[in-house]
Enzyme design. Structure first.
Site, PDB file in Angstrom:
ATOM      1  NE  ARG A 138       6.446  10.278   3.708  1.00 18.17           N
ATOM      2  CZ  ARG A 138       5.224  10.630   4.100  1.00 18.17           C
ATOM      3  NH1 ARG A 138       4.226   9.769   4.012  1.00 18.17           N
ATOM      4  NH2 ARG A 138       5.007  11.835   4.585  1.00 18.17           N
ATOM      5  CG  ASP A 181       1.234   6.275   3.509  1.00 21.59           C
ATOM      6  OD1 ASP A 181       0.366   5.406   3.720  1.00 21.59           O
ATOM      7  OD2 ASP A 181       2.243   6.409   4.214  1.00 21.59           O
ATOM      8  NE  ARG A 208      -3.488  -2.329   2.755  1.00 21.92           N
ATOM      9  CZ  ARG A 208      -4.140  -2.654   3.863  1.00 21.92           C
ATOM     10  NH1 ARG A 208      -3.957  -1.936   4.968  1.00 21.92           N
ATOM     11  NH2 ARG A 208      -4.960  -3.685   3.888  1.00 21.92           N
TER      12      ARG A 208
END
Length: 248
Positions: free
Chosen positions: A199, A52, A50
């Site tokens: 990130r 974001d 998945r």
């Protein structure tokens, strides 16, 4: 029943992430809507991972099962071009073994992160890179990145959520950093990743490059298992799911 594998790319700017959410535009919902029209069935998608909100993909992988025998596997690439919005494209489609699972069969995933590093922002690349206006020492970043390599506990590099229990052990195979004019490109490859892990890794490297965190700090941050010891969470707009690897 056929099992179809699709490799797709999408621009994440105008999506509220991958996963279906009521009332929100997501990649999964747009794909299922198009596949439902193509097959005249209620299709459920299995994805390699998945992404974001605002995160992009160059090589996301999905599979789905269908009874639509009239559509050859390699035809979905062209068919879906007429049914999908402009910010999603199918780059490969084929029929695969019925047991293939896009998520569980994935061996490694590679992400690419783009930093735009000059004093003034760039209007053209604002949705495809993270703007950082201060000088970054990429030699320090390369040195520090070596301490990410291997199988380690990445608790300090994930979103803190006491309600979600996941195994924090992840294996990183590669961290490659290079500068191309005003761009710094970071490739990170591993078996799988925790939520926001890439990130936060990039945000920590940015702060190391900017001299705000010592270049020898990664080991200490990993050992702390404390999110507050790591760096910032770099912006979603600079992140791309680049490729998913399988033993096929």
């Amino acid at each position: 029943m056929k099992n179809i594998k699709l490799v797709l790319e999408y621009e994440g700017t105008n999506f509220s992430g991958w996963q279906k959410q009521e009332g929100l535009r997501t990649v999964e919902s747009e794909l299922e809507k198009a596949l439902n029209r193509a097959t005249k069935e209620d299709i459920e998608i299995i994805a390699a991972g998945r992404t974001d909100k605002k995160v992009h993909a160059l090589g996301q992988v999905i599979n789905f099962h269908t009874n639509a025998d009239n559509i050859p596997g390699d035809n979905y690439k062209r068919l879906m071009d007429f049914l999908l919005p402009d910010d999603i494209s199918i780059v490969e489609s084929k029929e695969v073994d019925r047991d293939f699972h896009a998520r569980f069969d994935a061996k490694r995933r590679r992400y690419k992160y783009i930093i735009y590093n000059r004093k003034l922002p760039n209007a053209i690349y604002r949705n495809f890179s993270f703007f950082f206006p201060h000088r970054l020492d990429i030699e320090k970043m390369k040195y520090a990145a070596l301490d990410f390599i291997g199988e380690k506990d990445f608790t300090a590099f994930k979103v803190t959520d006491k309600n979600i229990k996941v195994n924090p052990i992840r294996k990183i195979n590669l961290v490659h950093i290079e500068r191309r004019e005003d761009f710094i490109l970071i490739s990170i490859e591993g078996n799988s990743f925790l939520h926001n892990m890439v990130r936060i890794m990039v945000g920590t490297l940015i702060q190391i490059g900017a001299g705000k965190i010592g270049k020898d700090s990664i080991k200490e941050i990993l050992e702390s298992k404390n999110r507050t010891q790591a760096g910032i969470t770099a912006g979603a707009e600079g992140l791309f799911l680049e490729k998913v690897f399988y033993d096929l």
